[in-house]
Design an enzyme around this catalytic site. Structure first.
Site, PDB file in Angstrom:
ATOM      1  N   ASN A 151       0.787  -1.244   0.000  1.00  0.00           N
ATOM      2  CA  ASN A 151       0.000   0.000   0.000  1.00  0.00           C
ATOM      3  C   ASN A 151       0.818   1.292   0.000  1.00  0.00           C
ATOM      4  OD1 ASN A 151       0.707  -0.543   2.652  1.00  0.00           O
ATOM      5  ND2 ASN A 151      -1.170   0.301   3.494  1.00  0.00           N
ATOM      6  N   GLU A 247       4.831  -4.153  12.023  1.00  0.00           N
ATOM      7  CA  GLU A 247       3.891  -3.037  11.835  1.00  0.00           C
ATOM      8  C   GLU A 247       2.672  -3.628  11.140  1.00  0.00           C
ATOM      9  OE1 GLU A 247       4.447  -0.066  13.043  1.00  0.00           O
ATOM     10  OE2 GLU A 247       6.524  -0.421  13.607  1.00  0.00           O
ATOM     11  N   CYS A 281      -3.040   1.543   6.706  1.00  0.00           N
ATOM     12  CA  CYS A 281      -3.168   0.843   7.990  1.00  0.00           C
ATOM     13  C   CYS A 281      -3.865   1.686   9.047  1.00  0.00           C
ATOM     14  CB  CYS A 281      -1.797   0.391   8.470  1.00  0.00           C
ATOM     15  SG  CYS A 281      -0.577   1.685   8.331  1.00  0.00           S
TER      16      CYS A 281
HETATM   17  P1  NAP Z   1       0.466  -9.061   3.544  1.00  0.00           P
HETATM   18  O1  NAP Z   1      -0.385  -9.886   2.671  1.00  0.00           O
HETATM   19  O2  NAP Z   1       0.610  -9.453   4.971  1.00  0.00           O
HETATM   20  O3  NAP Z   1       1.904  -9.018   2.828  1.00  0.00           O
HETATM   21  C1  NAP Z   1       2.967  -8.252   3.352  1.00  0.00           C
HETATM   22  C2  NAP Z   1       4.275  -8.852   2.904  1.00  0.00           C
HETATM   23  O4  NAP Z   1       4.454 -10.132   3.515  1.00  0.00           O
HETATM   24  C3  NAP Z   1       4.349  -9.091   1.396  1.00  0.00           C
HETATM   25  O5  NAP Z   1       5.637  -8.791   0.946  1.00  0.00           O
HETATM   26  C4  NAP Z   1       4.050 -10.574   1.306  1.00  0.00           C
HETATM   27  O6  NAP Z   1       4.523 -11.176   0.128  1.00  0.00           O
HETATM   28  C5  NAP Z   1       4.800 -11.083   2.517  1.00  0.00           C
HETATM   29  N1  NAP Z   1       4.403 -12.420   2.943  1.00  0.00           N
HETATM   30  C6  NAP Z   1       3.261 -13.099   2.674  1.00  0.00           C
HETATM   31  N2  NAP Z   1       3.293 -14.314   3.238  1.00  0.00           N
HETATM   32  C7  NAP Z   1       4.473 -14.424   3.882  1.00  0.00           C
HETATM   33  C8  NAP Z   1       5.090 -15.460   4.666  1.00  0.00           C
HETATM   34  N3  NAP Z   1       4.486 -16.603   4.913  1.00  0.00           N
HETATM   35  N4  NAP Z   1       6.315 -15.220   5.184  1.00  0.00           N
HETATM   36  C9  NAP Z   1       6.943 -14.054   4.972  1.00  0.00           C
HETATM   37  N5  NAP Z   1       6.416 -13.042   4.225  1.00  0.00           N
HETATM   38  C10 NAP Z   1       5.191 -13.227   3.694  1.00  0.00           C
HETATM   39  O7  NAP Z   1      -0.007  -7.529   3.547  1.00  0.00           O
HETATM   40  P2  NAP Z   1      -0.435  -6.601   2.325  1.00  0.00           P
HETATM   41  O8  NAP Z   1      -1.762  -7.080   1.836  1.00  0.00           O
HETATM   42  O9  NAP Z   1       0.674  -6.424   1.358  1.00  0.00           O
HETATM   43  O10 NAP Z   1      -0.599  -5.207   3.092  1.00  0.00           O
HETATM   44  C11 NAP Z   1      -1.722  -4.871   3.805  1.00  0.00           C
HETATM   45  C12 NAP Z   1      -1.548  -5.042   5.302  1.00  0.00           C
HETATM   46  O11 NAP Z   1      -0.417  -4.304   5.747  1.00  0.00           O
HETATM   47  C13 NAP Z   1      -2.722  -4.490   6.084  1.00  0.00           C
HETATM   48  O12 NAP Z   1      -3.039  -5.373   7.127  1.00  0.00           O
HETATM   49  C14 NAP Z   1      -2.188  -3.178   6.632  1.00  0.00           C
HETATM   50  O13 NAP Z   1      -2.814  -2.693   7.777  1.00  0.00           O
HETATM   51  C15 NAP Z   1      -0.777  -3.539   6.898  1.00  0.00           C
HETATM   52  N6  NAP Z   1       0.033  -2.315   6.980  1.00  0.00           N
HETATM   53  C16 NAP Z   1       0.505  -1.907   8.207  1.00  0.00           C
HETATM   54  C17 NAP Z   1       1.240  -0.729   8.310  1.00  0.00           C
HETATM   55  C18 NAP Z   1       1.813  -0.258   9.608  1.00  0.00           C
HETATM   56  O14 NAP Z   1       2.748   0.544   9.570  1.00  0.00           O
HETATM   57  N7  NAP Z   1       1.310  -0.704  10.749  1.00  0.00           N
HETATM   58  C19 NAP Z   1       1.482   0.029   7.164  1.00  0.00           C
HETATM   59  C20 NAP Z   1       0.971  -0.413   5.940  1.00  0.00           C
HETATM   60  C21 NAP Z   1       0.266  -1.595   5.861  1.00  0.00           C
HETATM   61  P3  NAP Z   1       3.520 -11.463  -1.107  1.00  0.00           P
HETATM   62  O15 NAP Z   1       3.035 -10.139  -1.571  1.00  0.00           O
HETATM   63  O16 NAP Z   1       4.414 -12.154  -2.073  1.00  0.00           O
HETATM   64  O17 NAP Z   1       2.417 -12.333  -0.571  1.00  0.00           O
END
Ligand code: NAP
Length: 473
Positions: A151, A247, A281
């Site tokens: 994002n 995060e 987020c």
């Molecule tokens: P996501 O599906 O959890 O993916 C995040 C990262 O983790 C991607 O690079 C993903 O790779 C990788 N990943 C997936 N499965 C994994 C595994 N088993 N082991 C290690 N890495 C793995 O999240 P998203 O959909 O990209 O982002 C949205 C989420 O991020 C929301 O929940 C949002 O709230 C959170 N977020 C939090 C913050 C904060 O600062 N608190 C900021 C922004 C976003 P792939 O893409 O290859 O699956």
């Protein structure tokens, strides 16, 4: 069209590729190499072998490299924003805003690189401490594994790469599969700087292969992860003794007290709820409005939401475009339908038109419904009526998450009470919970994560505090 990944200052090809589609036009925009476990291990080895070279850079040199990265983003602002817009469907005005923040993030990292100090320890304050001179130094950890979400594909990467370089670490970055182009563009920029080759590496491929190899490698000393709670918790469980900063998500809440000027507040709420299609987020997800202002707020908020311009992310005027993929849009739609079937009223939106999920406002939403209690990550906002601020605070705290919360009030005591009682990492008085600048400490409680970002705080997480005691007896 076929991209390469970046290790040791070289561009590498893989055996397998995956098509990358634009979320808006659905066209294939690139083919992305899918690294194997062995290829990830090779990148980790390179980062591991470069760690001494990185450790030896002076603070002056690390700061100069970070300033150079910031300068390269200034020179490539438009191009970097277009890449984000293309791969993430972020409307250009917000993509440009993200690059402006990225520039600031690297500048803050450069400044903080020069302020990395330990502290004096008053050894003789202890009975057995006489004639001893003690201090701490902050030493780099070595290899940092950075795993990032879709994002904010440039600024959230900067929140990991900036502090890692500032602290003298090496990095292996695994960007989200939907947004690898921004990370590969960063590699092109970093390649032009004096950063030692091998200190920054980008590996593309699936989370399960690339992410998991980073998380389980003994040579990686810290995982810094931004993403969903479920993936974050899985990482924590596998990471063993390495440091882990998480995060994660939230369902951020806001209270609107009586006697406030809604004309100032409504535009902020529109930005907080709908920017980047709500895929933020700290997107405003739950709004609790005092009885006295509820009807007026709904009226003004709905009118403003209906003004938003829907369309291609690449158009300058667009406010809202497609979500990250059709499955996510369908998931959001099913959550709205569940809410409607359980007594919620859809004030506006709740439909997908021309491939875009329209800005959606719901009222009278039970707190047990998914749109309220889970992270909605879509342009959907719940607005419920409250008859006291206490009721609003209790509603905001009734959540598994706790990243940020906000309150608009003109009453000092009420503001103070909210700041004490909100169970979150950051409280915004007279602002939306979506407010963030990049140097502030940022991170959640509960399932929103552990550890803080914000350059100074992330740098601290990315160093080991070593104590030195001189015995003068
Ligand atoms: P996501 O599906 O959890 O993916 C995040 C990262 O983790 C991607 O690079 C993903 O790779 C990788 N990943 C997936 N499965 C994994 C595994 N088993 N082991 C290690 N890495 C793995 O999240 P998203 O959909 O990209 O982002 C949205 C989420 O991020 C929301 O929940 C949002 O709230 C959170 N977020 C939090 C913050 C904060 O600062 N608190 C900021 C922004 C976003 P792939 O893409 O290859 O699956």
């Amino acid at each position: 069209m076929k991209k390469q990944y970046y290790v040791n200052g070289d561009w590498k090809t893989a055996e397998k590729f995956a098509d990358l589609h634009s979320p808006y036009s659905k066209e294939v925009i690139a083919q992305i190499p899918q690294a194997t476990r062995e290829e990830v291990d090779q990148a980790i080895d390179i980062a591991y072998n470069t760690r001494k070279q990185m450790e030896e850079l002076t603070a002056y040199e690390r700061a100069a490299i970070l300033e150079h990265i910031a300068q390269l983003f200034i020179e490539n602002r438009q191009k970097a924003a277009e890449i984000i817009s293309l791969e993430a469907a972020k409307p250009m005005k917000f993509a440009l805003g993200e690059i402006d923040r990225t520039i600031e993030t690297y500048k803050f990292a450069a400044e903080e690189a020069k302020r990395l100090t330990g502290e004096m320890i008053p050894m003789d304050a202890a009975k057995n401490g006489a004639n001893r001179f003690g201090y701490t130094i902050e030493q780099p950890l070595g290899v940092i594994g950075a795993i990032t979400p879709f994002n904010f594909p440039q600024n959230l990467v900067a929140h990991k790469v900036g502090p890692a370089i500032a602290a003298g670490n090496t990095i292996v970055l695994k960007p989200a599969s939907q947004t690898p182009l921004s990370a590969l563009f960063l590699a092109e920029l970093i390649d032009q700087t004096a950063l030692p080759k091998g200190a920054f590496n980008v590996i593309t491929g699936s989370g399960r292969t690339v992410g998991d190899t980073l998380v389980t490698s003994d040579k990686v000393k810290m995982i810094t992860f931004t993403g969903s709670p479920s993936v974050g918790i899985g990482i924590r469980n596998k990471a063993g003794l390495k440091k882990v900063a998480l995060e994660l998500g939230s369902n951020a809440g806001l209270i609107i007290d009586k006697n406030v000027d809604l004309s100032q507040i409504v535009p902020k709420c529109v930005a907080g709820a709908f920017s980047n299609q709500g895929q933020v987020c700290i997107s405003l997800q739950r709004t609790y409005v005092m009885d006295e202002l509820f009807d007026e707020f709904i009226e003004q908020f709905t009118a403003a939401a209906k003004q938003l311009v829907i369309g291609s992310p690449l158009a300058e005027t667009t406010d809202i475009s497609a979500m990250i993929n059709p499955d996510e849009q369908e998931r959001a739609l099913s959550w709205v339908q569940e809410a409607a079937q359980n007594g919620a009223e859809i004030v506006t939106g709740g439909v997908i038109e021309n491939g875009v999920f329209l800005p959606t406002i719901l009222t009278n939403v039970d707190s047990a419904l998914k749109v309220s209690c889970q992270e909605v990550f879509a342009p959907i906002v719940v607005v419920n009526r409250i008859s006291s601020v206490e009721e609003g605070i209790a509603a905001i705290n009734d959540s598994n998450y706790g990243l940020q919360a906000g309150i608009f009030t003109n009453d000092i005591q009420t503001a103070f009470k909210a700041s004490k009682e909100f169970e979150v990492g950051g409280v915004m008085i007279n602002d939306i919970p979506t407010y963030r600048v990049d140097q502030m400490p940022y991170g959640g409680v509960k399932e929103s994560g552990t550890g803080k970002e914000g350059l100074k705080y992330a740098i601290h997480e990315m160093t080991e505090t070593k104590l030195v005691v001189w015995n003068q007896n």
